[in-house]
Design an enzyme around this catalytic site. Structure first.
Site, PDB file in Angstrom:
ATOM      1  N   HIS A  46       0.832  -1.205   0.000  1.00  0.00           N
ATOM      2  CA  HIS A  46       0.000   0.000   0.000  1.00  0.00           C
ATOM      3  C   HIS A  46       0.866   1.255   0.000  1.00  0.00           C
ATOM      4  CE1 HIS A  46      -3.834   2.029   0.539  1.00  0.00           C
ATOM      5  NE2 HIS A  46      -3.191   2.874   1.314  1.00  0.00           N
ATOM      6  N   GLU A  68      -2.307  -5.544  -4.488  1.00  0.00           N
ATOM      7  CA  GLU A  68      -2.829  -5.180  -3.171  1.00  0.00           C
ATOM      8  C   GLU A  68      -4.285  -5.616  -3.008  1.00  0.00           C
ATOM      9  OE1 GLU A  68      -3.128  -0.934  -0.881  1.00  0.00           O
ATOM     10  OE2 GLU A  68      -4.061  -1.215  -2.831  1.00  0.00           O
ATOM     11  N   ASN A 434      26.612 -22.792  -5.381  1.00  0.00           N
ATOM     12  CA  ASN A 434      27.436 -23.995  -5.460  1.00  0.00           C
ATOM     13  C   ASN A 434      27.039 -25.016  -4.399  1.00  0.00           C
ATOM     14  OD1 ASN A 434      29.215 -23.593  -7.629  1.00  0.00           O
ATOM     15  ND2 ASN A 434      30.871 -24.478  -6.404  1.00  0.00           N
TER      16      ASN A 434
END
Length: 707
Positions: A46, A68, A434
C-alpha cells in the site's frame, strides 16, 4: 502551490520496502496464519502504491493496486494464504523492482509478465468478489483493537483530524493528494484549519501551516482510512473518530461532561483542563469522596503518562536521518585527509621539540581518533539485510533443482563497512549456489545415506579481532580431495608428481575454469563462479578457507576486514623506501643477521624458536638497489594460515593507514593493495601479502619445472 518532487526519495524508499516485502513473504510462507505478517505485506504494498502515485509512478501504482487488491482479501480472510499466492506476490515484487529499474534508465519491464501475474492473482479471487479495493471490508488484524471498526453494511460518519508535519513538503509529499484519495472513499466535507498561518511577511513557502478536519460518510472501516495515511502516519498527527458510534454511546450512556468533550475535540489541552478540573477536585475533597492526595496522584499520573508519550514521540522522530552514501564517502575522505595532516603535525611537533606544540598535537591526535572512529561507525551496517536476500535465492533454486533446503542465518547483527557489504553479495551468491547445486544432495540420496531429506545451509557472521568471519556451511556430500586432485591434473593445473595437502586440494575449486560438474547447467558447471569469489574476496583484502568432510558437508569461511578506508598498519623501510604491512596479519618481528643467512645455505628460511619459517626479501622482490644493513628485520606474518617472513631494513612502527587507491598506471601491480601518504608528505605502498606469497610460490614452482 507548486512543489518540486524529488523522485529519488521514493525509489530509495521503494527499494527498501521491496526488500522488506520479500522478507515478510518468505516468513509468511512458513507461517501463513500470521495476521501480523499479512498486514506487514499489505502495508508495504500500500505504501509503494500510494507513494508511487504521489511521485508520478502511475504504472507502478496501478500494478501494485492489482496485487494489493488480491492480498487485501487474504488480509480480510476471504482467501487463504497459499503457496501460489506467495509465488505470485514474490513475482509481483520482482516485477515492481523491474519497473523501478526501468524508470531509472534500466531495461524496460516485461509487460507480458505483469499481465501474467495479474491474471494469476485474479484467478485466486472468489467469483463473488466485487473488486475489493482498499475501501471495502477491512478488518483489524488479530491482536489489534477493533473499537472503531463498524459494520460496513451501512454508511458511517468519521471525523478525521489531519495535521501534517510542517516539513511535509520537504519529503515531496503533497497532502492535497491524500485529501483527494479520501474523497474517493465516500461523501467528504473538508474544513481547513488555518489558525497556525503566520502573517504574510513571516510566511515560509516550504512549511505547511494548514491542518484539515474532514467529515467522511462512507461504508468503510477505520482501517481503510488509515491506509490512506499509511506512509505519513509516523510524521503527521492523524485522529479518526467514528461520530455516529459516539452518538449511539451518548444515547446509551449519561451525557459527557463539558470538559471531556472539549478535551476529545482538542479545543482544550490537558493542562488547561487540569486547571479547570482543580475546582472539581476541591469539590470532591470537600464532599469527602476522595482525599487531596488522591486527586494530586491522579493528576500526576496523567501528566507523567503524557510526558512519557511526548518523549517517546520526540525520540522516534529523531532516531535516524537518511543521508546519501556519497556524502558519507566524502566525509570519510575528509577524515582520511585529517588523519594524514594530524600525522604531519605530530612529526613536525616532535622535530621542533616545542612542548606546547606537542601538547596541542596530542590533543589533535585524540580528537582525530574519536572523529575517525565515529565516522567509521556511521558507515557500519549490519549484515542481516544481505543475509535476508539469500532466503529467496535458496527457496527458488532448491525448488528448481528438486531439492529441499533450509537456510539458517545467525549473526545478522554483525556490522561491516558499507563498501564491504555492497561488494559481498556476488561472492556469497556464487558460494550458496554452489552449495545448493553441488553440496546438498537430492532428498532421495539423502534418505539413502541416512540423512534428513531436508538439507541445511547455515550462513553466519561473527567478529574476530579486526576482521569478520562469514561462514557458509552445508551438510551435503562434502569435497573429495582425491577427485579434486585428479581433476586438477586433468585440467593441467597440477603435474602427476605434485603432492597436495587436503586443504591445498580444496583450494583448487577457486581455480579459473575448474569444475567437477559432469555437465553444465543454468546454475553452475562452467568453473567461473568460485574464481569470481576468490577475486572478489581478495579485492576486499580478505581471505578464504575451505574445510570439508566427505559425506558430512563443507564449510567455506570468508575472512574480511571491518573497513576498507583506514587500517592499522606496520610501517617498514627498505633503502629509504616505505612500505606498510597490515598490522592484523603481523605476528612478530625478529632480527636476521648475516650469520643466520649463512646457516641457511642459500635458502630463504630462518629458525625461530625451533620453527623453520620461510621469508621473502622485499629488497630483491622489488629490485631495490643498495646494500642491506648488517642486521635486517623479519616481519613474520600469517598468510593463508602459514607463517611467512618479510625481510626489511628497518621497522619504523605502527601507522594509522589511510588507504589511497593506486592510479590506472599502477593497476597491474597486484602485489600492492594501495598506498598511503605519510606525515612527511612521502608515499608508502601497502603490501598485499597474500598475492605476494602466491606469486613468489608460482615463480619458484616454474623454476623447479624448468629442466
Amino acid at each position: 502551490m507548486n512543489v518540486e518532487i524529488d523522485t529519488s526519495a521514493f525509489t530509495e524508499e521503494a527499494y527498501e520496502l521491496l526488500s522488506e516485502l520479500e522478507d515478510s513473504l518468505l516468513e509468511l510462507e512458513a507461517s501463513p496464519q500470521d495476521q501480523e505478517l499479512i498486514s506487514r505485506v499489505f502495508r508495504a504494498m500500500h505504501t509503494i502504491k500510494g507513494s508511487g502515485a504521489m511521485f508520478g509512478f502511475d504504472a507502478v501504482a496501478e500494478f501494485t493496486h492489482e496485487v494489493e487488491t488480491v492480498f487485501d482479501m487474504a488480509r480480510n480472510g476471504t482467501i487463504p494464504v497459499t503457496k501460489p499466492l506467495i509465488d505470485l506476490t514474490l513475482a509481483a515484487r520482482d516485477q515492481i523492482r523491474a519497473m523501478l529499474d526501468a524508470a531509472a534508465g534500466g531495461e524496460p519491464a516485461d509487460q507480458n509478465n505483469a499481465n501474467r501475474i495479474i491474471a494469476g492473482l485474479r484467478a485466486l479471487s472468489p467469483e463473488k468478489k466485487s473488486g475489493g479495493g482498499h475501501g471495502s471490508g477491512h478488518h483489524a488484524p488479530a491482536g489489534k483493537p477493533q473499537a472503531q471498526t463498524p459494520d460496513t453494511n451501512e454508511p458511517h460518519i468519521f471525523r478525521i483530524r489531519f495535521t501534517p508535519n510542517p516539513d511535509i513538503f520537504a519529503s515531496g509529499t503533497n497532502p492535497l493528494l491524500l485529501l483527494n484519495e479520501l474523497r474517493e472513499l465516500g461523501d467528504c466535507r473538508v474544513v481547513a484549519r488555518t489558525e497556525k498561518l503566520p502573517d504574510f511577511d513571516d510566511l515560509d513557502a516550504e512549511v505547511c501551516y494548514t491542518g484539515w478536519e474532514i467529515f467522511l460518510t462512507a461504508e468503510i472501516g477505520e482501517n481503510a482510512i488509515r491506509d490512506v495515511f499509511i506512509f505519513v502516519e509516523d510524521e503527521c498527527e492523524i485522529n479518526i473518530r467514528l461520530l455516529d458510534r459516539d452518538q449511539v454511546m451518548r444515547d446509551r450512556e449519561e451525557s459527557k461532561k463539558l470538559g471531556q468533550i472539549l478535551l476529545e475535540r482538542g479545543d482544550v489541552n490537558s493542562n488547561e483542563l487540569e486547571k479547570a478540573l482543580m475546582p472539581l477536585g476541591d469539590r470532591l475533597v470537600q464532599a469527602g469522596v476522595v482525599t487531596p492526595d488522591k486527586v494530586r496522584a491522579a493528576l500526576t499520573e496523567q501528566q507523567v503518562i503524557q510526558e512519557k508519550h511526548d518523549k517517546k514521540k520526540t525520540a522516534e522522530t529523531a532516531t535516524s536521518v537518511r543521508v546519501p552514501s556519497d556524502k558519507l564517502d566524502s566525509l570519510v575522505d575528509l577524515v582520511g585527509e585529517l588523519v594524514t595532516m594530524q600525522a604531519r603535525l605530530n612529526q613536525t611537533a616532535s622535530s621542533i621539540g616545542d612542548h606546547t606544540l606537542q601538547l596541542i598535537a596530542e590533543e589533535v591526535e585524540r580528537l582525530t581518533a574519536e572523529l575517525r572512529d565515529n565516522t567509521m561507525s556511521i558507515r557500519m551496517l549490519t549484515i542481516d539485510t544481505t543475509f535476508n536476500k539469500f532466503k529467496r535465492l535458496v527457496r527458488d533454486l532448491s525448488t528448481e533443482l528438486g531439492k529441499e533446503i533450509e537456510l539458517i542465518t545467525s549473526g545478522g547483527e554483525t556490522e561491516l563497512d558499507k563498501t564491504v557489504i555492497d561488494q559481498l553479495n556476488d561472492p556469497l551468491v556464487h558460494i550458496i549456489r554452489n552449495s545448493i547445486d553441488h553440496g546438498v544432495e537430492s532428498p532421495e540420496i539423502r534418505r539413502a545415506n541416512g540423512k534428513n531429506p531436508v538439507g541445511k545451509i547455515t550462513l553466519s557472521a561473527i567478529h574476530s579481532g579486526a576482521s569478520v568471519l562469514i561462514r557458509v556451511e552445508d551438510d551435503g556430500a562434502g569435497l573429495d580431495a582425491q577427485r579434486l586432485r585428479a581433476k586438477g591434473i586433468e585440467k593441467g593445473l597440477l603435474s602427476p608428481d605434485d603432492e597436495l595437502t587436503e586443504k591445498e586440494a580444496f583450494q583448487l575449486i577457486f581455480a579459473a575454469g575448474f569444475s567437477t560438474a559432469a555437465k553444465i547447467t543454468n546454475v553452475s558447471g562452467r568453473g567461473v563462479g568460485m574464481d569470481v569469489v576468490r577475486r572478489s574476496i581478495e579485492a576486499l583484502r580478505g581471505s578464504i578457507d575451505v574445510s570439508s568432510v566427505l559425506g558430512k558437508g563443507t564449510t567455506i569461511t570468508l575472512k574480511l576486514p571491518l573497513t576498507l578506508a583506514i587500517i592499522e598498519g606496520l610501517l617498514v623501510m627498505v633503502e629509504g623506501e616505505y612500505f606498510v604491512l597490515p598490522l592484523a596479519a603481523v605476528e612478530e618481528c625478529v632480527e636476521l643477521s648475516r650469520e643466520d643467512v649463512k646457516k641457511a645455505h642459500g635458502r630463504h628460511v630462518i629458525n625461530v624458536r625451533g620453527e623453520i619459517i620461510p621469508y621473502i626479501r622485499i629488497r630483491s622482490r622489488f629490485e631495490i638497489g643498495g646494500t642491506p644493513p648488517e642486521i635486517e628485520q623479519i616481519v613474520i606474518s600469517e598468510v593463508d594460515e602459514k607463517r611467512i617472513g618479510f625481510v626489511v631494513d628497518k621497522v619504523v612502527g605502527q601507522h594509522q593507514t589511510v588507504i589511497k587507491t593506486l592510479g590506472k598506471n599502477f593497476q597491474h601491480s597486484e602485489e600492492f593493495s594501495g598506498a598511503t601518504i605519510l606525515g612527511n608528505g612521502g608515499v608508502a605502498l601497502i603490501l598485499d601479502l597474500t598475492k605476494m606469497v602466491r606469486y613468489v610460490e608460482e615463480e619458484e614452482n616454474r623454476e623447479l619445472d624448468v629442466p
